[in-house]
Design an enzyme around this catalytic site. Structure first.
Site, PDB file in Angstrom:
ATOM      1  N   PRO A 173     -11.058 -18.599 -15.514  1.00  0.00           N
ATOM      2  CA  PRO A 173     -12.428 -18.838 -16.019  1.00  0.00           C
ATOM      3  C   PRO A 173     -12.529 -19.294 -17.473  1.00  0.00           C
ATOM      4  O   PRO A 173     -13.080 -18.585 -18.327  1.00  0.00           O
ATOM      5  CB  PRO A 173     -13.093 -17.485 -15.810  1.00  0.00           C
ATOM      6  CG  PRO A 173     -11.977 -16.506 -16.007  1.00  0.00           C
ATOM      7  CD  PRO A 173     -10.762 -17.155 -15.408  1.00  0.00           C
ATOM      8  N   CYS A 174     -12.059 -20.504 -17.753  1.00  0.00           N
ATOM      9  CA  CYS A 174     -12.208 -21.029 -19.113  1.00  0.00           C
ATOM     10  C   CYS A 174     -13.677 -21.268 -19.459  1.00  0.00           C
ATOM     11  O   CYS A 174     -14.025 -21.399 -20.638  1.00  0.00           O
ATOM     12  CB  CYS A 174     -11.383 -22.304 -19.295  1.00  0.00           C
ATOM     13  SG  CYS A 174     -11.712 -23.603 -18.101  1.00  0.00           S
TER      14      CYS A 174
END
EC number: 2.1.1.63
Length: 251
Positions: A214-215
């Protein structure tokens, strides 16, 4: 196979450019428009393209090039990489699996997709084969549940491809809980290197597995959304989804 948008709806006055785009995947779009159109005509063409086709000319060119790379046969690449097109409320995504797990998941047409496809192909020495199996079915099910707001932790196995530092940064991303955010500064501090903010941001940008790694949960220290190859509108939508907010225009 991923979907290449049809240009049939484009006005006939753009036929010459349309033909070039449809027949030459290596077209330098900026040079083509500069050569054929005035600045005013270029702006008109770009707006007409968005209105008629539903994506920008740049995105169309990226999709064409991605399709070419996925269809190419690579000498001395004996391994099979499973590829699949995955529909989501935020647009179609390309998923690629190596023998150990998911190594690429990106929105089709986004920036840097060509480089990521080539990096995966080179690292795993593979041929891309579009097919369905247990891995693709699990990913589809999990993404459906995620976009319904019913899944917070993914079970789809990952096979990340990158340097040791990038792997370290991506592992840190996996520790950011659903619905939470972290600044690049905080991420660098958690890695024990508070001065490496730019290096951490660069590694975030080189993440090849959207959503599952989850950047999108990393933001600027001032709270602003920055640095998402899939587009800041998508980043905002993913964060809104995880906060339980409803975005009717996209969902």
């Amino acid at each position: 196979m991923i979907t290449l948008p049809s240009l049939d709806a484009l006005s006939s006055k753009w036929n010459e450019i349309r033909e070039q785009l449809e027949t030459d995947f290596s077209t330098d779009l900026e040079a083509l428009l500069h050569e054929r159109l005035t600045e005013h005509e270029t702006k008109q063409f770009e707006q007409d393209f968005i209105d008629c086709i539903g994506c920008t000319p740049e995105e169309y060119v990226r999709i064409r090039r991605a399709i070419h790379l996925l269809e190419t046969r690579y000498p001395d690449s004996p391994n099979e990489l499973t590829a699949a097109a995955v529909a989501t409320p935020l647009g179609e995504m390309l998923a690629v699996f190596g023998s150990k797990g998911l190594c690429l998941l990106e929105f089709i047409g986004q920036k840097h997709m060509e480089q990521e496809i080539m990096a995966v192909q080179k690292a795993l020495r593979g041929q891309f084969i579009f097919q369905e199996n247990e891995q693709t079915q699990l990913l589809r099910q999990e993404l459906d549940l995620y976009f319904q707001g019913r899944l917070k932790v993914f079970a789809t196995p990952l096979e990340t491809i990158g340097t040791a530092f990038q792997q370290q940064v991506w592992d840190a991303l996996l520790t950011i809980s659903y619905g939470e955010t972290r600044s690049y500064k905080e991420q660098a501090q958690r890695l024990g290197n508070p001065k490496a903010i730019r290096a951490v941001a660069a590694a975030n940008g080189q993440n090849k597995v959207s959503i599952l790694i989850p950047c999108h949960r990393v933001i600027g220290s001032d709270g602003k959304l920055t640095g998402y190859a899939g587009g800041l509108n998508r980043k905002q939508s993913l964060l809104a989804l995880e906060r339980g907010e409803v975005q009717t225009a996209l969902f």
